[in-house]
Design a protein around this motif. Structure first.
Motif, short mmCIF file in Angstrom:
data_model
loop_
_atom_site.label_atom_id
_atom_site.label_comp_id
_atom_site.label_asym_id
_atom_site.label_seq_id
_atom_site.Cartn_x
_atom_site.Cartn_y
_atom_site.Cartn_z
N PHE A 117 31.48 -5.97 3.51
CA PHE A 117 32.40 -6.79 2.74
C PHE A 117 33.46 -5.91 2.08
CE2 PHE A 117 33.64 -9.66 -0.73
CZ PHE A 117 33.90 -10.79 0.03
N GLY A 118 33.03 -4.71 1.67
CA GLY A 118 33.97 -3.77 1.07
C GLY A 118 35.11 -3.41 2.01
N ALA A 119 34.86 -3.55 3.31
CA ALA A 119 35.89 -3.22 4.28
C ALA A 119 37.00 -4.25 4.32
CB ALA A 119 35.28 -3.06 5.68
N VAL A 120 36.79 -5.43 3.74
CA VAL A 120 37.90 -6.39 3.67
C VAL A 120 38.33 -6.63 2.24
CG1 VAL A 120 37.48 -7.70 5.75
CG2 VAL A 120 36.32 -8.35 3.67
N CYS A 121 37.54 -6.18 1.29
CA CYS A 121 37.81 -6.55 -0.09
C CYS A 121 38.17 -5.30 -0.87
CB CYS A 121 36.57 -7.20 -0.68
SG CYS A 121 36.83 -7.74 -2.35
N GLY A 122 39.20 -5.41 -1.69
CA GLY A 122 39.68 -4.24 -2.40
C GLY A 122 39.06 -4.05 -3.76
N SER A 123 38.18 -4.97 -4.19
CA SER A 123 37.71 -4.84 -5.56
C SER A 123 36.19 -4.89 -5.65
CB SER A 123 38.35 -5.93 -6.44
OG SER A 123 37.41 -6.91 -6.81
N LEU A 159 30.53 -0.41 -3.67
CA LEU A 159 31.05 -0.07 -2.34
C LEU A 159 32.35 -0.82 -2.06
CD1 LEU A 159 27.71 -0.10 -0.36
CD2 LEU A 159 29.09 1.88 -0.95
N GLY A 160 32.57 -1.93 -2.78
CA GLY A 160 33.80 -2.69 -2.60
C GLY A 160 35.02 -1.82 -2.79
N ILE A 161 34.88 -0.85 -3.69
CA ILE A 161 36.05 -0.02 -3.97
C ILE A 161 35.91 1.37 -3.35
CG2 ILE A 161 36.28 1.40 -6.04
CD1 ILE A 161 37.95 -0.87 -7.18
N LEU A 162 34.67 1.80 -3.10
CA LEU A 162 34.49 3.13 -2.50
C LEU A 162 34.85 3.10 -1.02
CD1 LEU A 162 31.18 4.16 -4.24
CD2 LEU A 162 33.51 4.81 -4.80
N ILE A 163 34.66 1.94 -0.39
CA ILE A 163 35.04 1.81 1.02
C ILE A 163 36.44 1.20 1.07
CG2 ILE A 163 34.51 0.51 3.12
CD1 ILE A 163 31.67 1.09 2.73
N PRO A 164 37.35 1.81 1.80
CA PRO A 164 38.71 1.26 1.81
C PRO A 164 38.74 -0.10 2.50
CG PRO A 164 38.47 3.00 3.44
CD PRO A 164 37.18 2.93 2.68
N PRO A 165 39.66 -0.97 2.19
CA PRO A 165 40.75 -0.81 1.21
C PRO A 165 40.24 -0.87 -0.21
CG PRO A 165 40.69 -3.04 2.02
CD PRO A 165 39.69 -2.28 2.83
N SER A 166 40.97 -0.25 -1.09
CA SER A 166 40.52 -0.16 -2.47
C SER A 166 41.71 -0.27 -3.41
CB SER A 166 39.81 1.18 -2.64
OG SER A 166 39.84 1.57 -3.96
NA NA Z 1 37.09 -2.00 -0.19
#
Ligand code: NA
Ligand code: NA
Lengths: 458, 318, 168
Positions: A117-123, A159-166
């Motif tokens: 999910f972190g790969a689509v979510c920036g927050s 991980l939402g922010i550690l995995i790009p987009p962030s």
């Molecule tokens: Na992200």
């Protein structure tokens, strides 16, 4: 210290005080920026106050009318739509179908789904709340200990922010003028390492405390097939985004726009075909949630701009950098001190405001101890040129700031998860999350010792 | 010191502008005033705001002095644009900058809200092409090119290409991803941005001929200038306009040559044949006519300005 | 109040949707261009794409502020105040909301002056040469609405009501 720098320091103190008194961060920033600039006009009359005020005619509009920053609401929208159209559920179910059977499998599935999910979510907040809502009930059903489950999701949310987009990396990139694309690419491997470490922590913990994570009965074959079938298109969309960014097929803003569109279309198609998926009211709530989250981010960005212009006029950041350049302190010690400061402040402050308030002070210091803005990599203290230093320090800073999301007393992710399971005491969630803290410290150490990890994909 | 002047600009501390113009200027003003004037330079918009606000900041006194691009505020500096028209500038920043000083009475109305210290240009833009050298204007059809200004955009359009407006810091990324296929920039700006590594070739006219240039404005808040004691105003006057024009122009030209040589070491810098160059210059007249018609709306005699600008550049070019 | 701020935020959402649509068309054109280039067919992108995105973004970003305020979305750190006695929390809310009202009015005031000045200056966007000033006014409205929301919330806080409306 001259009177200007003292004024700047006083402004910083008042700012922290106002923030701790629950004044909205953006309001505190603007108030200190204005008040501080007025005070500066008294101690240094050439920094006149009345002309200073006139920049507010255009400053707000010009800082919002930015092509680069549109990536923030777009990635936020993509994350919310993914949540509201059931993509996050498909993600979790699919992963669970594959690895749910092993010991701690549900918790591991939750971590991997958070990463996906972190790969689509920036927050981080959006990731924690979207995945928390879906995974927590499943973990509960599986008989997992509540504190452990909540801790897993609070940590997984980071991980939402550690995995790009962030969003945090976008903001850091704007402050230090780094390539946002390079920052995203540099964050991919450390993000994957985080996933591996988190999974390892869960595996270790469930081995030591088997009662916290019972083995669950296998999913019926038909359910499993259905879950995998639904997982594939989601994995396709998310994978395309990560690969597109990693291999430079698109720049961030178009990627964000196309990603949002793809998620909306997928949600709508699912509604037509299977009946669930994205409803009108779901889309409406996704847009409104996007408005709240990105309104907050835009506001705080503007507040920080006002504040930074005050600090610059006070000469404090430059003074600090000059001091760091001449002080005989080991560069690595200085780095550890900076990161330590961020961890301590992260216990009390919220992550975006921290990046915006503290980085303008720490970045010039790091640049100075590395050997200044023109140093070449082979003569630099850290063996990195200024552009590489931007990326390295940015990722390190991001990790330690994200730690603040799960450290007491103010841990945003813990609060979000706590709101989803009101029956679990906050203290238990903090305790559940604390074992991931150790994994993060190891990861920071790894990246300090081997900066090259960041530059593999650039 | 009794007076401290703040200088605000949008480029980094290692830019040509700061090294060739702003730092030497600051040093001389401090020395010649016997230390009574102090100058604080704030690079990279560090006093706050976005680059397009710089002119408004100096007009309002947010900063005492700014260095900016008039083309950041399209619509405010119609007269200054004459020097950006293709076919007016003749490859030498020094000659055109000197010519601008001759024409200051003609340009005064654009600058009446500030106290201009120097209006100058860079050496002229070169095409930096992602896909390597091009043979003529026909090769540009449909390509996306980054434009430096409104006039640059018109020229790109007239070449049959598509002008794209983007902030300078985005350019390297856009070029390496192919979001734009080329950019108009002087070597002096392209070199430090690392364009040599991400473009296939730079293309200029025969003997380094340039299609146009960019006007820069170095200006002081009017009220601030007038509030200075007479002897300090004299120090400022002794470091503005004609007295520094030649030196600044020559400084930009020298840096340009240095950067051109450096970029040529990485990959080709191509000089077009005179025939191919003709095809690039074909729309010059049409662009000039478009500008004349555009500024006529403001009651400006565009044709007259062009003629005087050309004549002055010709004089200083010798 | 909820309907009003939701409506205004949806206008911002509409701008965001336009940005998505424009970008999709532009990326589509870029992709088509890459494919068809081999046959010597060139597909142009949207003329002045960045210009439009910038203008739309300015409207969208500011239109989000009032809803964010209404739902209590602007970050604040409750570390010291949350555990304090109720009356302290109430006084604190009144002060925070009143201060927010003041800041929003301050920004609205200067932005309105800015709108008039930008119109007088005749400032336009770089490529399309569209005037900038019409895009200032939605921002002024957003700031006024932000001030209104904060003022209403100040009054509510005086009456002792909770501050947050709907999911944040
Ligand atoms: Na992200
Ligand atoms: Na914390």
């Amino acid at each position: 210290m001259d009177p200007r720098e003292i004024t700047g320091l006083a402004g910083l103190g008042v700012l922290l005080l106002l923030i701790l008194l629950r004044i909205p961060v953006v309001v505190a920033m603007i108030a200190v920026g204005l008040g501080g600039s007025y005070a500066l006009s008294i101690v240094a009359p050439f920094l006149r106050f009345e002309p200073y005020l006139r920049q507010f005619k255009s400053m707000l509009w010009e800082s919002m009318a930015s092509y680069d920053l549109t990536i923030i609401p777009l990635f936020v929208l993509m994350g919310y739509v993914a949540g509201f159209s059931g993509l996050s559920r498909d993600l979790f179910d699919g992963i669970q179908a594959m690895i749910g059977r092993m010991r701690g499998g549900l918790a591991i599935s939750a971590i991997v789904a958070c990463a996906g999910f972190g790969a689509v979510c920036g927050s981080s907040a959006a990731t924690a709340s979207a995945m928390g809502r879906i995974a927590l009930p499943e973990l509960k059903k599986g008989g997992y200990a509540p504190g452990f489950s909540a801790g897993v999701l609070a940590a997984g949310g980071t991980l939402g922010i550690l995995i790009p987009p962030s969003v945090a990396l976008v903001i850091y990139g704007v402050i230090v003028e780094a390539s946002i694309l390079d920052l995203f690419r540099a964050a991919i491997l450390p993000g994957l390492i985080a996933v591996v470490f988190f999974v390892a922590v869960i595996a270790l913990y469930t081995r030591l405390r088997p009662e916290a994570a019972p083995v669950i009965p296998p999913m019926p074959r038909a359910d499993r097939l259905r879950a995998l079938l639904r997982f594939l298109p989601v994995a396709g969309i998310f994978g395309a985004l990560i690969f597109g960014l990693a291999f430079g097929l698109f720049t961030p803003t178009p990627a964000a726009a196309i990603g949002a569109l793809a998620v909306i279309l997928y949600g709508a198609a699912r509604r037509l075909i299977t009946g669930d998926g994205l409803t009108w009211s779901g889309l409406r709530e996704a847009v409104l949630s996007t408005a709240v989250t990105s309104g907050m981010i835009y506001a705080i960005l503007f507040g920080a701009a006002v504040l930074t212009s005050f600090f610059t006029r006070s000469g404090l950041p430059m003074g600090l950098a000059d001091w760091a350049a001449t002080a005989a302190i080991d560069p690595y010690l200085m780095l550890v001190i900076c990161l330590g400061c961020l961890i301590v402040m992260g216990c009390f402050l919220e992550s975006l405001s921290m990046i915006l308030v503290i980085v303008p002070f720490l970045w010039p210091v790091m640049l100075a101890v590395n050997g200044g803005p023109y140093v070449s990599a082979d003569q630099a203290a850290f063996g990195l040129g200024p552009d590489e230093l931007k990326i390295w320090f940015g990722i390190l800073m991001l990790i330690v700031i994200e730690l603040g999301l799960i450290t007491p007393p103010v841990g945003m992710n813990v609060f979000i998860i706590g709101a989803i399971t009101p029956s679990t005491p906050m203290g238990r969630i903090f305790a559940g999350a604390s074992m991931f803290f150790a994994a993060e410290v190891v990861r920071v150490g790894l990246l300090i010792l081997f900066p090259a990890i960041l530059f593999v994909l650039i | 010191q009794e007076v401290t002047l703040t200088v605000h600009h949008f480029l980094g501390p290692n830019s040509t502008a700061q090294r060739v113009l702003l730092e030497p200027w600051a040093q001389r003003v401090q020395e010649q005033s016997g230390g009574r004037i102090a100058v604080e330079i704030y690079p990279a918009m560090s006093m706050g705001g976005a680059a397009p606000e710089l002119y408004r900041q100096v007009r309002d006194g947010v900063a005492d002095i700014v260095w900016t691009l008039p083309s950041y505020t399209p619509g405010l500096f119609k007269r200054l644009e004459v020097f950006e028209l293709p076919g007016v500038h003749q490859n030498s920043a020094e000659a055109t900058t000197l010519a601008i000083q001759d024409l200051m009475p003609d340009l005064a109305e654009d600058l009446q809200d500030v106290h201009p210290l120097l209006v100058h240009v860079h050496s002229g833009y070169v095409l930096h092409m992602r896909g390597g050298a091009i043979g003529g204007v026909g090769d540009l059809q449909g390509m996306r090119l980054r434009t430096p200004s409104r006039i640059g955009g018109w020229l790109i359009e007239a070449w049959g290409a598509e002008p794209v407006n983007m902030p300078v810091p985005d350019l390297p990324q856009a070029l390496s991803r192919g979001a734009v296929e080329g950019a108009l920039l002087p070597f002096e700006a392209a070199g430090p941005m690392g364009l040599a590594e991400i473009t296939g070739a730079s293309v200029e006219g025969p003997e380094g001929a340039r299609a146009g240039t960019m006007v820069f404005l170095f200006a002081m808040n009017r009220e601030r200038y007038e509030s200075l004691p007479e002897d300090l105003r004299a120090v400022i006057d002794a470091n503005s306009g004609l007295t520094i024009a030649a030196e600044v122009g020559a400084g930009f030209d020298a840096f340009e040559a240095e950067m051109a040589a450096r970029m040529a070491r990485t990959r080709p810098v191509v000089q077009l044949s005179p025939e191919a160059w003709e095809s690039f210059r074909a729309p010059d007249e049409a662009v000039a006519q478009r500008w004349i018609a555009d500024v006529a709306g403001q009651g400006i005699d565009g044709a007259g300005l062009i003629a005087r600008a050309r004549a002055a550049i010709a004089v200083h070019g010798e | 109040m909820t309907a009003l701020v939701n409506f205004w935020a949806m206008i911002g959402g509409l701008c965001l949707a336009l940005i998505v649509a424009l970008t999709a068309v532009n990326v589509g054109a870029l992709a088509a261009d890459m494919v068809l280039r081999g046959w010597d067919i060139r597909v142009p992108g949207i003329y002045g794409y960045e210009d439009v995105v910038k203008l739309l973004a300015s409207v969208a970003a500011l239109a989000f502020f009032p809803l964010c305020q209404w739902r209590g979305g602007h970050v604040a750190v409750g570390l010291l105040i949350d555990p304090a006695p109720r009356w302290i929390g109430r006084v604190n809310r009144v002060i925070a909301q009143a201060l927010t009202t003041g800041v929003a009015l301050f920004l609205a005031w200067w932005m309105a002056i800015g709108a008039l000045e930008v119109r007088r200056d005749g400032l336009t966007t770089g490529i399309l040469e569209w005037p900038q000033w019409p895009f200032y006014w939605p921002g002024v409205v957003s700031m006024l609405l932000w001030a209104l929301v904060a003022a209403v919330m100040t009054l509510n806080a005086l009456k002792g009501e909770e501050a947050v409306h709907g999911p944040a």
